[in-house]
Design a protein around this motif. Structure first.
Motif, PDB file in Angstrom:
ATOM      1  N   ARG A 176       0.844  -1.200   0.000  1.00 38.23           N
ATOM      2  CA  ARG A 176       0.000   0.000   0.000  1.00 38.23           C
ATOM      3  C   ARG A 176       0.881   1.252   0.000  1.00 38.23           C
ATOM      4  O   ARG A 176       1.789   1.380   0.817  1.00 38.23           O
ATOM      5  N   GLY A 177       0.618   2.170  -0.944  1.00 33.01           N
ATOM      6  CA  GLY A 177       1.392   3.399  -1.026  1.00 33.01           C
ATOM      7  C   GLY A 177       2.713   3.258  -1.742  1.00 33.01           C
ATOM      8  O   GLY A 177       3.440   4.234  -1.883  1.00 33.01           O
ATOM      9  N   GLY A 178       3.049   2.048  -2.197  1.00 32.45           N
ATOM     10  CA  GLY A 178       4.311   1.852  -2.893  1.00 32.45           C
ATOM     11  C   GLY A 178       4.209   2.239  -4.350  1.00 32.45           C
ATOM     12  O   GLY A 178       3.128   2.388  -4.900  1.00 32.45           O
ATOM     13  N   THR A 179       5.395   2.410  -4.995  1.00 26.61           N
ATOM     14  CA  THR A 179       5.399   2.697  -6.421  1.00 26.61           C
ATOM     15  C   THR A 179       6.111   1.566  -7.153  1.00 26.61           C
ATOM     16  O   THR A 179       6.645   0.651  -6.536  1.00 26.61           O
ATOM     17  N   ALA A 180       6.109   1.666  -8.491  1.00 24.51           N
ATOM     18  CA  ALA A 180       6.809   0.667  -9.292  1.00 24.51           C
ATOM     19  C   ALA A 180       8.275   0.620  -8.883  1.00 24.51           C
ATOM     20  O   ALA A 180       8.859   1.648  -8.532  1.00 24.51           O
ATOM     21  N   PRO A 181       8.897  -0.565  -8.879  1.00 21.69           N
ATOM     22  CA  PRO A 181      10.268  -0.685  -8.349  1.00 21.69           C
ATOM     23  C   PRO A 181      11.327  -0.118  -9.278  1.00 21.69           C
ATOM     24  O   PRO A 181      12.146  -0.835  -9.827  1.00 21.69           O
TER      25      PRO A 181
ATOM     26  N   TYR B 181       8.843   0.983  -2.157  1.00 22.16           N
ATOM     27  CA  TYR B 181       8.757   0.345  -3.461  1.00 22.16           C
ATOM     28  C   TYR B 181       7.960  -0.946  -3.331  1.00 22.16           C
ATOM     29  O   TYR B 181       8.067  -1.648  -2.319  1.00 22.16           O
ATOM     30  N   THR B 182       7.209  -1.246  -4.382  1.00 16.01           N
ATOM     31  CA  THR B 182       6.562  -2.552  -4.424  1.00 16.01           C
ATOM     32  C   THR B 182       7.635  -3.624  -4.571  1.00 16.01           C
ATOM     33  O   THR B 182       8.672  -3.400  -5.186  1.00 16.01           O
ATOM     34  N   ASN B 183       7.371  -4.792  -3.992  1.00 19.40           N
ATOM     35  CA  ASN B 183       8.354  -5.863  -3.971  1.00 19.40           C
ATOM     36  C   ASN B 183       8.725  -6.315  -5.394  1.00 19.40           C
ATOM     37  O   ASN B 183       7.862  -6.772  -6.138  1.00 19.40           O
TER      38      ASN B 183
ATOM     39  N   VAL C 238      -1.790  -1.398 -12.789  1.00 20.04           N
ATOM     40  CA  VAL C 238      -2.421  -0.885 -11.571  1.00 20.04           C
ATOM     41  C   VAL C 238      -1.683  -1.398 -10.340  1.00 20.04           C
ATOM     42  O   VAL C 238      -1.519  -0.687  -9.348  1.00 20.04           O
ATOM     43  N   LEU C 239      -1.195  -2.632 -10.409  1.00 22.94           N
ATOM     44  CA  LEU C 239      -0.510  -3.235  -9.260  1.00 22.94           C
ATOM     45  C   LEU C 239       0.983  -2.936  -9.270  1.00 22.94           C
ATOM     46  O   LEU C 239       1.754  -3.641  -8.639  1.00 22.94           O
ATOM     47  N   ASP C 240       1.435  -1.916 -10.027  1.00 24.75           N
ATOM     48  CA  ASP C 240       2.823  -1.449 -10.042  1.00 24.75           C
ATOM     49  C   ASP C 240       3.803  -2.362 -10.756  1.00 24.75           C
ATOM     50  O   ASP C 240       5.005  -2.160 -10.650  1.00 24.75           O
ATOM     51  N   ALA C 241       3.338  -3.382 -11.442  1.00 26.36           N
ATOM     52  CA  ALA C 241       4.280  -4.292 -12.087  1.00 26.36           C
ATOM     53  C   ALA C 241       4.389  -3.926 -13.563  1.00 26.36           C
ATOM     54  O   ALA C 241       3.843  -4.593 -14.427  1.00 26.36           O
ATOM     55  N   VAL C 242       5.089  -2.819 -13.868  1.00 28.47           N
ATOM     56  CA  VAL C 242       5.095  -2.324 -15.248  1.00 28.47           C
ATOM     57  C   VAL C 242       5.824  -3.276 -16.194  1.00 28.47           C
ATOM     58  O   VAL C 242       5.380  -3.492 -17.319  1.00 28.47           O
ATOM     59  N   ASP C 243       6.925  -3.864 -15.732  1.00 24.95           N
ATOM     60  CA  ASP C 243       7.676  -4.771 -16.617  1.00 24.95           C
ATOM     61  C   ASP C 243       6.827  -5.976 -16.997  1.00 24.95           C
ATOM     62  O   ASP C 243       6.796  -6.403 -18.147  1.00 24.95           O
ATOM     63  N   VAL C 244       6.131  -6.509 -15.985  1.00 27.46           N
ATOM     64  CA  VAL C 244       5.278  -7.663 -16.241  1.00 27.46           C
ATOM     65  C   VAL C 244       4.176  -7.290 -17.222  1.00 27.46           C
ATOM     66  O   VAL C 244       3.814  -8.066 -18.099  1.00 27.46           O
ATOM     67  N   ALA C 245       3.658  -6.056 -17.103  1.00 25.38           N
ATOM     68  CA  ALA C 245       2.590  -5.629 -18.005  1.00 25.38           C
ATOM     69  C   ALA C 245       3.092  -5.562 -19.443  1.00 25.38           C
ATOM     70  O   ALA C 245       2.414  -6.020 -20.364  1.00 25.38           O
ATOM     71  N   PHE C 246       4.317  -5.014 -19.621  1.00 22.22           N
ATOM     72  CA  PHE C 246       4.908  -5.011 -20.975  1.00 22.22           C
ATOM     73  C   PHE C 246       4.914  -6.405 -21.544  1.00 22.22           C
ATOM     74  O   PHE C 246       4.470  -6.663 -22.665  1.00 22.22           O
ATOM     75  N   THR C 247       5.471  -7.322 -20.755  1.00 22.69           N
ATOM     76  CA  THR C 247       5.657  -8.675 -21.262  1.00 22.69           C
ATOM     77  C   THR C 247       4.329  -9.331 -21.559  1.00 22.69           C
ATOM     78  O   THR C 247       4.166  -9.989 -22.595  1.00 22.69           O
TER      79      THR C 247
END
Lengths: 119, 175
Positions: A54-59, A68-70, B34-43
């Motif tokens: 919660r409140g984290g950003t892309a790593p 950061y998100t894990n 939305v869940l911050d996993a941008v690399d995974v989204a690209f792939t």
């Protein structure tokens, strides 16, 4: 407990069971492969939603960002997506071969053909 | 996304099924952003929605695109699926809630990656440094799997009378 709570896991379970149902209940082989894909995506969503804080950003490292998100599950799922496509390709190749050998991609018709050959 | 998945169960036209599975992948990619996993989204968008759809369309071109099945009512699969789902939901009751920073997954090696990877490896994207450096063996294994799959596809489709047509399909796996 606040709203999201365990909701993400329930979505994952529903998706996973949808894929599972397609795999075991549908006779068409291409549809079975699609079902396997849905199953896979549900596992990916499971991992990615676990990694969120919660409140984290892309790593991606930057000044002034504390949380950061894990990143570790992202790496694992990156690998898994590519491997998933490789296995999908192999499964579809098998489907094409089955179609060459039996002339159909329906599970029941293949079973009937095999029984006829035995008798 | 769930609605798309349910529609997939009902559809009989395989072409529509393949298109819907592409849409499903794209929705999954949006969810990853939305869940911050941008690399995974690209792939996922490139590989899941792109290459997988192309592969399935190739298969449809080589086989048929209509599902011929008697509309039977499968009770047993539905029962098994509901039972498994109920068990899994029971299992989730012990899981840490969404977004909880104190969940055990965030306290093993991940903090070290976040703190040190900038100075030890270099790239600002932590996912890149973990993928290429800390967990390089995983990536090597991944490449091995892809190679094996490509070899398998070529062996399965290589011989026979329609070999040239099929090689084209198989060639797409390399990307």
């Amino acid at each position: 407990m606040e709203f999201p709570g365990l909701f993400n896991y329930w979505i994952v379970v529903v998706l996973m069971m949808t894929g599972f149902y397609i795999v075991i209940a549908q006779g068409n082989l291409v549809k079975k492969v699609v079902g396997l894909n849905i199953f896979q995506v549900s596992v990916f969503v499971f991992y990615i939603s676990m990694s969120k804080i919660r409140g984290g950003t892309a790593p991606i490292l930057d000044e002034g960002i504390e949380i950061y998100t894990n990143p570790l599950p992202h790496v694992l799922i990156l690998t898994a997506i590519v491997v998933g496509v490789a296995t999908t390709a192999l499964a579809l190749a098998l489907v094409v071969r089955i179609r060459d050998a039996y002339g159909t991609i329906e599970e029941e018709e293949i079973g009937q053909l095999e029984q006829e050959e035995e008798t | 996304m769930t609605v798309t998945a349910f529609a997939l169960v009902r559809l009989r036209n395989l072409f529509a099924v393949v298109m819907l599975s592409g849409i499903f992948s794209l929705l999954a990619a949006v969810l990853y952003v939305v869940l911050d996993a941008v690399d995974v989204a690209f792939t996922e968008a490139a590989v899941g929605a792109g290459i997988a759809t192309v592969l399935m369309l190739g298969t449809l071109a080589l086989t048929t695109s209509v599902v011929k099945e008697a509309p039977q009512k499968p009770i047993a699969p539905l029962l098994i699926v509901s039972l498994t789902g109920a068990l899994l939901i029971f299992g989730t009751l012990d899981m840490p809630p969404y977004g909880d920073p104190s969940a055990p997954i965030h306290h093993h090696v991940a903090p070290r990656y976040i703190e040190k990877s900038g100075s030890e490896v270099g790239p600002p994207n932590i996912v890149t440094s973990v993928l290429a450096s800390y967990r390089g063996y995983d990536t090597l294994g991944e490449v091995t799997v892809i190679f094996t799959a490509a070899v398998g596809v070529l062996i399965l489709l290589g011989g026979g009378r329609r070999s040239r047509k099929k090689r084209r399909t198989a060639g797409k796996t390399g990307g």
